[in-house]
Every structure is written in C-alpha cells, then in structure tokens.
Design a protein around this motif. Sequence first.
Motif, PDB file in Angstrom:
ATOM      1  N   GLU A 159     146.167  65.278  65.264  1.00 19.89           N
ATOM      2  CA  GLU A 159     145.127  64.278  65.520  1.00 19.89           C
ATOM      3  C   GLU A 159     143.904  64.916  66.175  1.00 19.89           C
ATOM      4  OE1 GLU A 159     146.891  61.259  67.914  1.00 19.89           O
ATOM      5  OE2 GLU A 159     148.208  60.558  66.315  1.00 19.89           O
ATOM      6  N   GLN A 168     140.130  65.145  64.647  1.00 23.79           N
ATOM      7  CA  GLN A 168     138.988  64.590  65.379  1.00 23.79           C
ATOM      8  C   GLN A 168     137.931  65.664  65.619  1.00 23.79           C
ATOM      9  OE1 GLN A 168     140.763  62.876  68.845  1.00 23.79           O
ATOM     10  NE2 GLN A 168     141.422  61.028  67.772  1.00 23.79           N
ATOM     11  N   PRO A 171     139.225  59.018  63.094  1.00 25.98           N
ATOM     12  CA  PRO A 171     138.518  59.851  64.078  1.00 25.98           C
ATOM     13  C   PRO A 171     137.970  59.082  65.263  1.00 25.98           C
ATOM     14  CG  PRO A 171     137.174  59.544  62.114  1.00 25.98           C
ATOM     15  CD  PRO A 171     138.493  58.895  61.842  1.00 25.98           C
ATOM     16  N   TRP A 172     138.044  57.779  65.293  1.00 28.59           N
ATOM     17  CA  TRP A 172     137.493  57.041  66.401  1.00 28.59           C
ATOM     18  C   TRP A 172     138.567  56.347  67.191  1.00 28.59           C
ATOM     19  CZ3 TRP A 172     135.876  56.576  61.372  1.00 28.59           C
ATOM     20  CH2 TRP A 172     136.485  55.577  60.625  1.00 28.59           C
TER      21      TRP A 172
END
Length: 140
Positions: A62, A66, A139-140
């Motif tokens: 993750e 990101q 990504p948020w």
Amino acid sequence: MSQDNTPSETAPNRADSQSTAASRLPRQAVFIVVVLSLFAVEPAAAQTNAVCSADNLPSMIEGFFQLTTALGIVGLAVVWQADSLIEMFTITPEQKKGLKRHKRSAMKSTVVLVALGPLYTVAGSMMNLPLAQCVDLAPW
C-alpha cells in the motif's frame, strides 16, 4: 522439357514445407507453455494467501503504491509547468503542437496511474482475488 518442370515443382514444395514447419513451431511453443503452466501453477495455487499472512507486506505494498502515485502526480505537475513555460518561448506551430501532445500524454499517464489502484481494488474484490482482500490500493 520434363527436366525443366521438375525443379520448378520442387521449389514451391520446399517453400510450403518450410512455411508449415515455421507455423508449427509457434503452435508447439504455445502448447508447451500452456502445459507447463498448468503443472507449475498448481502448487502455487494450493498455497493459502501468502501476501495477507505476512506481517508487514500488505502495508508495504500500500505504501509503495501511494508513493508511486504521489510521484506520478508531482511528475505531471512538473511536466505540465515545464511544457507551459517552454511553450511560451517556442516559435513554430509544430513545436507548440508537439508540446501540447506531450502534455496530453502526461495527463493520460497520470489518469491511468491514479485510476489503476482503485480499479484493481474494486475489480479484485468482486473477483475474489486474494491480494485485493487484504491490500487497499486506493491512493487516498
């Protein structure tokens, strides 16, 4: 006369046999790859979700996604601003068209980069992919 016909008939036959052998080779290679993948994938498929059972691996995946997404967005901003600056100093219309094309391709790449993670997360959970169940690639 009969001797002249014999060599001309054998030349096309040689070409046909060579083209048949050449077309047989890719088919054999594809068959070998398919058969080997069936036997080679079976032990890997029998494993239970090795990624999710690892301690820090899902969070590392993750974080990597990101980071690469953030770098892609920053890269788009840099490329966009640099192209806009260079566009002010160009003289020919061909150069301006090339810079606009470059800006468009940078935008397309960034859209793909930003959309890929959430798309994989949603589609992977719908298809019950093991990585999508424990890794959130939004990504948020």
